[in-house]
Scaffold this motif. Structure first.
Motif, PDB file in Angstrom:
ATOM      1  N   VAL A  55       0.829  -1.212   0.000  1.00  0.00           N
ATOM      2  CA  VAL A  55       0.000   0.000   0.000  1.00  0.00           C
ATOM      3  C   VAL A  55       0.864   1.264   0.000  1.00  0.00           C
ATOM      4  O   VAL A  55       0.603   2.216  -0.745  1.00  0.00           O
ATOM      5  N   ALA A  56       1.918   1.267   0.800  1.00  0.00           N
ATOM      6  CA  ALA A  56       2.710   2.497   0.930  1.00  0.00           C
ATOM      7  C   ALA A  56       3.541   2.794  -0.308  1.00  0.00           C
ATOM      8  O   ALA A  56       3.787   3.945  -0.646  1.00  0.00           O
ATOM      9  N   LYS A  57       3.995   1.751  -1.021  1.00  0.00           N
ATOM     10  CA  LYS A  57       4.958   2.008  -2.105  1.00  0.00           C
ATOM     11  C   LYS A  57       4.549   1.486  -3.468  1.00  0.00           C
ATOM     12  O   LYS A  57       5.159   1.832  -4.461  1.00  0.00           O
ATOM     13  N   GLU A  58       3.594   0.563  -3.523  1.00  0.00           N
ATOM     14  CA  GLU A  58       3.457  -0.178  -4.777  1.00  0.00           C
ATOM     15  C   GLU A  58       2.119  -0.020  -5.494  1.00  0.00           C
ATOM     16  O   GLU A  58       1.879  -0.694  -6.481  1.00  0.00           O
ATOM     17  N   MET A  59       1.246   0.854  -5.001  1.00  0.00           N
ATOM     18  CA  MET A  59      -0.085   0.882  -5.624  1.00  0.00           C
ATOM     19  C   MET A  59      -0.147   1.805  -6.844  1.00  0.00           C
ATOM     20  O   MET A  59       0.471   2.851  -6.874  1.00  0.00           O
ATOM     21  N   TYR A  60      -0.901   1.368  -7.823  1.00  0.00           N
ATOM     22  CA  TYR A  60      -1.211   2.208  -8.981  1.00  0.00           C
ATOM     23  C   TYR A  60      -2.506   2.942  -8.651  1.00  0.00           C
ATOM     24  O   TYR A  60      -3.603   2.412  -8.831  1.00  0.00           O
ATOM     25  N   THR A  61      -2.354   4.157  -8.125  1.00  0.00           N
ATOM     26  CA  THR A  61      -3.510   4.920  -7.687  1.00  0.00           C
ATOM     27  C   THR A  61      -3.702   6.117  -8.615  1.00  0.00           C
ATOM     28  O   THR A  61      -2.723   6.738  -9.021  1.00  0.00           O
ATOM     29  N   PHE A  62      -4.940   6.401  -8.967  1.00  0.00           N
ATOM     30  CA  PHE A  62      -5.210   7.545  -9.845  1.00  0.00           C
ATOM     31  C   PHE A  62      -6.539   8.187  -9.455  1.00  0.00           C
ATOM     32  O   PHE A  62      -7.368   7.567  -8.783  1.00  0.00           O
ATOM     33  N   THR A  63      -6.679   9.436  -9.863  1.00  0.00           N
ATOM     34  CA  THR A  63      -7.926  10.141  -9.609  1.00  0.00           C
ATOM     35  C   THR A  63      -8.723  10.125 -10.892  1.00  0.00           C
ATOM     36  O   THR A  63      -8.197  10.497 -11.946  1.00  0.00           O
ATOM     37  N   ASP A  64      -9.971   9.703 -10.829  1.00  0.00           N
ATOM     38  CA  ASP A  64     -10.740   9.653 -12.074  1.00  0.00           C
ATOM     39  C   ASP A  64     -11.378  11.018 -12.365  1.00  0.00           C
ATOM     40  O   ASP A  64     -11.205  11.970 -11.606  1.00  0.00           O
ATOM     41  N   ARG A  65     -12.126  11.106 -13.444  1.00  0.00           N
ATOM     42  CA  ARG A  65     -12.669  12.404 -13.849  1.00  0.00           C
ATOM     43  C   ARG A  65     -13.715  12.914 -12.883  1.00  0.00           C
ATOM     44  O   ARG A  65     -14.095  14.080 -12.910  1.00  0.00           O
ATOM     45  N   GLY A  66     -14.201  12.041 -12.008  1.00  0.00           N
ATOM     46  CA  GLY A  66     -15.160  12.463 -10.985  1.00  0.00           C
ATOM     47  C   GLY A  66     -14.473  12.763  -9.665  1.00  0.00           C
ATOM     48  O   GLY A  66     -15.124  12.809  -8.622  1.00  0.00           O
ATOM     49  N   ASP A  67     -13.133  12.885  -9.706  1.00  0.00           N
ATOM     50  CA  ASP A  67     -12.326  13.232  -8.544  1.00  0.00           C
ATOM     51  C   ASP A  67     -12.327  12.147  -7.457  1.00  0.00           C
ATOM     52  O   ASP A  67     -12.180  12.443  -6.280  1.00  0.00           O
ATOM     53  N   ARG A  68     -12.537  10.892  -7.866  1.00  0.00           N
ATOM     54  CA  ARG A  68     -12.473   9.789  -6.901  1.00  0.00           C
ATOM     55  C   ARG A  68     -11.071   9.190  -6.950  1.00  0.00           C
ATOM     56  O   ARG A  68     -10.490   9.082  -8.030  1.00  0.00           O
ATOM     57  N   SER A  69     -10.592   8.752  -5.814  1.00  0.00           N
ATOM     58  CA  SER A  69      -9.299   8.064  -5.803  1.00  0.00           C
ATOM     59  C   SER A  69      -9.548   6.567  -5.988  1.00  0.00           C
ATOM     60  O   SER A  69     -10.229   5.933  -5.183  1.00  0.00           O
ATOM     61  N   LEU A  70      -9.005   6.046  -7.061  1.00  0.00           N
ATOM     62  CA  LEU A  70      -9.181   4.624  -7.381  1.00  0.00           C
ATOM     63  C   LEU A  70      -7.812   3.959  -7.479  1.00  0.00           C
ATOM     64  O   LEU A  70      -6.814   4.635  -7.743  1.00  0.00           O
ATOM     65  N   THR A  71      -7.786   2.643  -7.287  1.00  0.00           N
ATOM     66  CA  THR A  71      -6.504   1.923  -7.336  1.00  0.00           C
ATOM     67  C   THR A  71      -6.671   0.617  -8.102  1.00  0.00           C
ATOM     68  O   THR A  71      -7.637  -0.119  -7.876  1.00  0.00           O
ATOM     69  N   LEU A  72      -5.723   0.361  -9.009  1.00  0.00           N
ATOM     70  CA  LEU A  72      -5.708  -0.940  -9.696  1.00  0.00           C
ATOM     71  C   LEU A  72      -5.401  -1.983  -8.636  1.00  0.00           C
ATOM     72  O   LEU A  72      -4.447  -1.826  -7.876  1.00  0.00           O
ATOM     73  N   ARG A  73      -6.181  -3.039  -8.562  1.00  0.00           N
ATOM     74  CA  ARG A  73      -6.039  -3.970  -7.438  1.00  0.00           C
ATOM     75  C   ARG A  73      -4.620  -4.571  -7.357  1.00  0.00           C
ATOM     76  O   ARG A  73      -4.129  -5.127  -8.347  1.00  0.00           O
ATOM     77  N   PRO A  74      -3.997  -4.442  -6.181  1.00  0.00           N
ATOM     78  CA  PRO A  74      -2.669  -5.054  -6.031  1.00  0.00           C
ATOM     79  C   PRO A  74      -2.778  -6.515  -5.622  1.00  0.00           C
ATOM     80  O   PRO A  74      -1.789  -7.250  -5.637  1.00  0.00           O
ATOM     81  N   GLU A  75      -3.966  -6.943  -5.221  1.00  0.00           N
ATOM     82  CA  GLU A  75      -4.217  -8.321  -4.798  1.00  0.00           C
ATOM     83  C   GLU A  75      -5.726  -8.536  -4.814  1.00  0.00           C
ATOM     84  O   GLU A  75      -6.487  -7.574  -5.001  1.00  0.00           O
ATOM     85  N   GLY A  76      -6.178  -9.788  -4.610  1.00  0.00           N
ATOM     86  CA  GLY A  76      -7.596 -10.064  -4.789  1.00  0.00           C
ATOM     87  C   GLY A  76      -8.425 -10.174  -3.515  1.00  0.00           C
ATOM     88  O   GLY A  76      -9.653 -10.032  -3.559  1.00  0.00           O
ATOM     89  N   THR A  77      -7.781 -10.424  -2.380  1.00  0.00           N
ATOM     90  CA  THR A  77      -8.546 -10.746  -1.164  1.00  0.00           C
ATOM     91  C   THR A  77      -9.465  -9.613  -0.711  1.00  0.00           C
ATOM     92  O   THR A  77     -10.639  -9.851  -0.386  1.00  0.00           O
ATOM     93  N   ALA A  78      -8.930  -8.388  -0.699  1.00  0.00           N
ATOM     94  CA  ALA A  78      -9.745  -7.262  -0.223  1.00  0.00           C
ATOM     95  C   ALA A  78     -10.969  -7.073  -1.130  1.00  0.00           C
ATOM     96  O   ALA A  78     -12.083  -6.817  -0.643  1.00  0.00           O
TER      97      ALA A  78
END
Ligand code: HAM
Length: 471
Positions: free
Chosen positions: A109-132
């Motif tokens: 979470v601290a170093k490896e996530m692909y996080t981006f803000t979408d056009r609706g200003d939401r913070s989204l993340t490409l899943r780094p794993e499946g369990t959550a």
């Protein structure tokens, strides 16, 4: 010049993109300045080539995909036997899900996530794993209202921004299973056994299952204090990552691969010595169930794993042939995950296997299955036979359930035969002027080279019978 952006350190501090004005494969160059863990800055340059995948990602091409399909078939076959249904969740989720679920202080979470803000200003993340994600789906769709346990599996891409190397990618694929609704210890053993049965079914024999108990929040809190007390005077000698972990996540110091950290923690107390009665009993029962199954395992009391949701059982499967990235799968119990993300208080357990790493291990062991030819019949034409005749026959063969192909490039008969051979076609049909006039075609068995003239009206039925026999 395209832009200059400032990011937080360590990582990329600034990036300058220079667009190449002449159109072509080289879009341009970028200069970027990275802040290293040591605090120093390094300036690097890279060329952006439009015909090259982004770093850490890979194409899976025809020829390789057959191995992936073989892997996936095994997954589906075994999951059916063990009572799992497939689940598909989105590739991206609300960032908060991973912050809370996987844990803010984990490296993922601290170093490896692909996080981006979408056009609706939401913070989204490409899943780094499946369990959550699967836990989120279980809560969202109130699957706790159905008969328990709920057993699900998934196969799909995960994304982690890590330094790519052999066996470590930024987009990689996992096969994972998750079970919700019971903390019964034989389930822990069954889940671990499933991963081992799976590896064996692929032909992999050399691997080790390491198991540990990381306790519950109650016994872990007391242990954490004990460990911090033990390491209090030694923090300066730890690697920078572990010095950081001392306050945030001291248990992770135990499975650091750095030699100095291993020396410093050599005599440190271990979690297994601090388990509460319930966790201790659970761990004993899990081992008894594994023994009853006759499955081999090694208790590794330093195994912690890099995700914060684990409670009680944690395990990892390591392959000796993979070098640094030796973990081919890992998992554990997560009895608090659902309540942590706002769901019901329901226990869970699961594992995930890294598909690329398993394929590398199979390759290293020389047990990677050969991709067989998929073409049943190749329809070749000779002389003045019009191409639509071959098209019609190919369509009829496909209609009868045979994989059929024809020529689309106006090749000579010799070249068509060469192509059929390359594609490992089982049979070759030659539609020649003379044979056609006789109402026949020549069928060649590509395995032994024998040839037979067959009436056009019987051709599809004849080939269907031959292909069936050859299978
Ligand atoms: P994980 O240990 O982070 O656990 O990942 C599981 C497996 O994914 C690893 O053992 C490894 O084979 C593969 N893997 C991880 N990162 C990479 C990478 N960058 N490149 C290639 N392969 C990689 C989890 O993800 C947990 N969700 C497992 C789990 C399921 N625990 C309970 N349920």
């Amino acid at each position: 010049m395209q832009g200059l952006s400032r990011l937080t350190s360590p990582g990329v501090l600034a990036r300058i993109k220079m667009e190449n004005k002449t159109p072509g494969r080289h879009w341009g160059r970028e200069l970027f300045c990275t802040v290293e863990d040591s605090g120093f800055c390094t300036v690097k340059e890279s060329v952006i080539v439009l015909t090259k995948v982004p770093r850490g990602t890979r194409d899976i091409l025809p020829g390789d995909i057959e191995t992936w399909q073989f892997f996936e078939e095994k997954v589906r076959e075994l999951c059916r036997l063990f009572g799992y249904s497939e689940i598909r969740t989105p590739i991206f989720e609300h960032t908060e899900l991973f912050l809370r679920g996987v844990g803010e202080v984990t490296d993922i979470v601290a170093k490896e996530m692909y996080t981006f803000t979408d056009r609706g200003d939401r913070s989204l993340t490409l899943r780094p794993e499946g369990t959550a994600s699967v836990a989120r789906a279980y809560a969202e769709h109130k699957l706790y209202g159905d008969a328990q346990p709920i057993k699900v599996y998934y196969i799909g891409p995960m994304f982690r921004y890590d330094r790519p190397q052999a066996g470590r990618y930024r987009q990689f694929h996992q096969f994972g299973v998750e079970v919700f609704g019971t903390s019964e210890p034989t389930l822990d053993a069954e889940v671990m056994a499933l991963s081992l049965v799976f590896f064996r079914s692929l032909g992999l024999t050399e691997f080790t299952l390491e198991i540990n108990s990381v306790g519950c929040p109650q016994c872990r809190r007391a242990y954490r204090d004990k460990l911090q007390e033990e390491l209090k005077e030694k923090v300066d000698g730890l690697c920078p990552d572990c010095a950081d972990r001392y306050d945030k996540n001291p248990l992770r110091i135990l499975d650091c691969k750095n030699n100095k950290c291993q020396d410093i923690t050599g005599d440190a107390p271990l979690m297994l010595g601090s388990l509460c009665g319930e966790c201790d009993e659970h761990f004993t029962a899990v081992q008894e169930a594994m023994d009853a199954l006759g499955e081999q395992y090694v208790v590794n009391p330093r195994l912690v794993r890099g995700l914060d949701y684990y409670t009680k059982t944690a395990f990892e499967i390591v392959s000796p042939v993979l070098g640094a990235q030796s973990s081919i799968g890992g998992g554990g119990r997560y009895d608090q995950l659902l309540s942590t993300i706002g769901g019901p208080d329901v226990p869970g357990i699961g594992f995930a296997i890294g598909i690329e790493r398993v394929l590398l291990a199979l390759e290293a062991a020389g047990t990677l299955p050969e991709a067989g030819g998929v073409l049943d019949v190749y329809v070749a034409t000779a002389g003045a036979v019009p191409a639509p005749v071959a098209l019609r026959l190919a369509m009829d063969l496909r209609g009868a359930g045979l994989a059929a192909e024809k020529d689309y490039l106006g090749r000579s008969l010799k070249a068509q035969m060469k192509y059929a051979d390359k594609k490992q076609a089982k049979f070759l049909v030659i539609l020649g002027d003379e044979e056609m006039q006789r109402g026949q075609a020549t069928v060649r068995d590509m395995k032994d080279g024998s040839q037979q003239d067959v009436a056009l009206a019987d051709l599809v039925g004849y080939l269907a019978g031959q292909v069936k026999e050859a299978k």
